[in-house]
Design an enzyme around this catalytic site. Structure first.
Site, PDB file in Angstrom:
ATOM      1  CG  ASP A  41      -3.433   1.190   0.430  1.00  0.00           C
ATOM      2  OD1 ASP A  41      -3.531   0.236  -0.363  1.00  0.00           O
ATOM      3  OD2 ASP A  41      -2.472   1.325   1.209  1.00  0.00           O
ATOM      4  CG  HIS A  53       2.934  -6.745  -4.882  1.00  0.00           C
ATOM      5  ND1 HIS A  53       2.954  -7.866  -4.081  1.00  0.00           N
ATOM      6  CD2 HIS A  53       3.344  -5.721  -4.116  1.00  0.00           C
ATOM      7  CE1 HIS A  53       3.381  -7.524  -2.880  1.00  0.00           C
ATOM      8  NE2 HIS A  53       3.629  -6.233  -2.865  1.00  0.00           N
ATOM      9  CG  MET A  91      -2.682  -5.484  -1.833  1.00  0.00           C
ATOM     10  SD  MET A  91      -1.252  -4.722  -2.650  1.00  0.00           S
ATOM     11  CE  MET A  91      -0.017  -5.984  -2.402  1.00  0.00           C
ATOM     12  N   GLY A  92      -5.074  -2.844   0.314  1.00  0.00           N
ATOM     13  CA  GLY A  92      -5.752  -1.693   0.907  1.00  0.00           C
ATOM     14  C   GLY A  92      -5.258  -1.365   2.306  1.00  0.00           C
ATOM     15  N   GLY A 144       9.468   0.866   5.015  1.00  0.00           N
ATOM     16  CA  GLY A 144       9.247   1.282   6.392  1.00  0.00           C
ATOM     17  C   GLY A 144      10.328   2.256   6.841  1.00  0.00           C
ATOM     18  N   GLY A 180       1.591   7.644   4.697  1.00  0.00           N
ATOM     19  CA  GLY A 180       2.836   7.403   5.439  1.00  0.00           C
ATOM     20  C   GLY A 180       3.969   8.276   4.921  1.00  0.00           C
ATOM     21  CB  SER A 181       5.320   8.830   1.515  1.00  0.00           C
ATOM     22  OG  SER A 181       5.601   7.478   1.292  1.00  0.00           O
ATOM     23  NE  ARG A 238     -10.349 -25.449  -4.903  1.00  0.00           N
ATOM     24  CZ  ARG A 238     -11.052 -26.390  -4.275  1.00  0.00           C
ATOM     25  NH1 ARG A 238     -11.722 -26.096  -3.177  1.00  0.00           N
ATOM     26  NH2 ARG A 238     -11.082 -27.621  -4.758  1.00  0.00           N
TER      27      ARG A 238
HETATM   28  O1  F6P Z   1       0.093   0.868   0.497  1.00  0.00           O
HETATM   29  C1  F6P Z   1       0.066   0.203  -0.707  1.00  0.00           C
HETATM   30  C2  F6P Z   1       0.156  -1.286  -0.515  1.00  0.00           C
HETATM   31  O2  F6P Z   1       0.054  -1.887  -1.779  1.00  0.00           O
HETATM   32  C3  F6P Z   1      -0.883  -1.868   0.447  1.00  0.00           C
HETATM   33  O3  F6P Z   1      -2.147  -2.003  -0.123  1.00  0.00           O
HETATM   34  C4  F6P Z   1      -0.220  -3.166   0.823  1.00  0.00           C
HETATM   35  O4  F6P Z   1      -0.662  -3.618   2.090  1.00  0.00           O
HETATM   36  C5  F6P Z   1       1.229  -2.814   0.866  1.00  0.00           C
HETATM   37  O5  F6P Z   1       1.399  -1.660   0.049  1.00  0.00           O
HETATM   38  C6  F6P Z   1       2.145  -3.901   0.382  1.00  0.00           C
HETATM   39  O6  F6P Z   1       3.434  -3.510   0.627  1.00  0.00           O
HETATM   40  P1  F6P Z   1       4.730  -4.210  -0.009  1.00  0.00           P
HETATM   41  O7  F6P Z   1       5.006  -3.525  -1.298  1.00  0.00           O
HETATM   42  O8  F6P Z   1       5.779  -3.925   1.002  1.00  0.00           O
HETATM   43  O9  F6P Z   1       4.426  -5.655  -0.169  1.00  0.00           O
END
Ligand code: F6P
Length: 359
Positions: free
Chosen positions: A137, A281, A179-180, A81, A113-114, A275
């Site tokens: 994403d 990650h 994720m996403g 961030g 973002g980057s 479940r």
């Molecule tokens: O933006 C890529 C991402 O993997 C998202 O899909 C996910 O919400 C976020 O990063 C997870 O971030 P961190 O690495 O901080 O857990």
């Protein structure tokens, strides 16, 4: 623009598969032009910390180890961030770092973002930049694909396939949380490829009844198991996005909706035992598949070619099969690329019989 002699390259934001392919591609293309390449460590940190952190990358870096074909970022990346109050100060430090290393331009591998942060730093500090889109994403705007997305889809699809075997054995409905962030591309495409029964994405509202109806339909066909794919960014019925972690500036990271929905369904429906599994990650670490290796390679080649031709402050992209360059300002202004309701994958999912929410 003056002649290029030395460039920097860095990876910023969440890592993904294919970054090292792109780094090695840039080194191969730049070396062929007689340029030096400085690999900056840990995203912008390598240039903004008191002690600069970097290494000179040459073809030798690729001769001894197979890292160029593995997931992760060889250079290191940060997903912590950004504090908005420190943007100008950091831009100045970034510019000082670039000048101290005598870099004529910087190639940035980043997501939406980057791109926005680095575009700001580079504009403020008068640094020449080329962006290469990467993120699982697939939400970087003005490109159909970002590096890492398709390998993440592959990881999710294989997980769905694996989970289905145990779902079948135990006559369960299994929730798979992917994720996403706020974009449903990863969930939607991997759900279609994995033949999921339900796929919930942040862009489309859903109801508990809608999910239950679909599960009942599955039972009516004689099948006693089901798979539900949920994107981490979908909301609870109270409109809340769940999170289980925070980044270093205190922003919430999405996660936990799969477990939440499992409890909700188990408390309201007895047709299936439910479940859930959160893939987490692992989605960022699959071995780069063919389509990401080719994408990362051609993006790298295009980035170097653009610099050689005198273009800067653009992001390379893929649009309708063509390699394009978009001004970074337009990329930043376009924001985040979420799933549009006109996206053909939505219609396809519906035609295939998947419940994807209330549309
Ligand atoms: O933006 C890529 C991402 O993997 C998202 O899909 C996910 O919400 C976020 O990063 C997870 O971030 P961190 O690495 O901080 O857990």
């Amino acid at each position: 623009m003056g002649e290029i002699k030395r460039i920097g390259i860095l990876t910023s934001g969440g890592d993904c598969s294919g970054l090292n392919v792109a780094i090695s591609g840039v080194v191969r293309a730049a070396t062929a032009k007689g340029w030096e390449v400085y690999g900056i460590h840990d995203g912008t940190e390598g240039l903004t910390k008191e002690k600069l952190s970097y290494e000179v990358l040459t073809l030798r870096n690729f001769s001894d180890t197979p890292w160029a074909k593995t997931a992760g970022s060889y250079l290191g990346s940060l997903n912590k961030g950004v504090n908005p109050d420190l943007m100008d100060e950091t831009a100045q430090r970034f510019g000082n770092g670039v000048r101290a290393l005598k870099l004529d331009a910087v190639i940035v591998l980043g997501g939406d973002g980057s791109m926005s942060v680095l575009q700001y730093y580079c504009e403020k500090a008068d640094i020449k930049m080329i962006g290469i889109p990467k993120t699982i994403d697939n939400d970087t705007p003005l490109t159909d694909l970002s590096i890492g997305f398709r390998t993440a889809c592959q990881v999710c699809m294989e997980a769905i396939d694996n989970i289905e075997t145990t779902a079948r054995s135990h006559h369960r409905a299994m929730i798979v949380e992917v994720m996403g962030r706020d974009a449903g591309h990863l969930a939607l495409q991997s759900a279609i490829a994995g033949y999921a029964d339900v796929c919930l994405i942040p862009e489309i509202p859903y109801t508990l009844d809608g999910i239950i109806n679909k599960l009942e339909q599955v039972k009516a066909t004689g099948r006693s198991h089901a798979v539900i794919v949920v994107s981490e960014g979908i909301k609870t019925e109270k409109g809340e996005i769940l999170s289980s972690a925070k980044n270093m500036v205190g922003e919430k990271v999405h996660g936990g909706i799969g477990e939440y929905l499992t409890n909700l369904l188990n408390n309201n429906y007895t047709g299936f035992q439910i479940r859930s599994t959160r893939l987490g990650h692992t989605q960022r670490s699959g071995h780069p598949i063919f389509s990401d290796r080719i994408l990362a390679s051609v993006f790298a080649a295009k980035a170097v070619e653009l610099l050689a031709e005198g273009h800067t402050n653009v992001m390379v992209g893929l649009t309708n099969g063509q390699l394009v360059a978009h001004p970074l300002k337009e990329v930043v202004a376009a924001g985040t690329s979420t799933v549009q309701l006109t996206n053909p994958y939505i219609k396809a999912a519906q035609i295939l019989g998947m419940y994807i929410g209330e549309i």
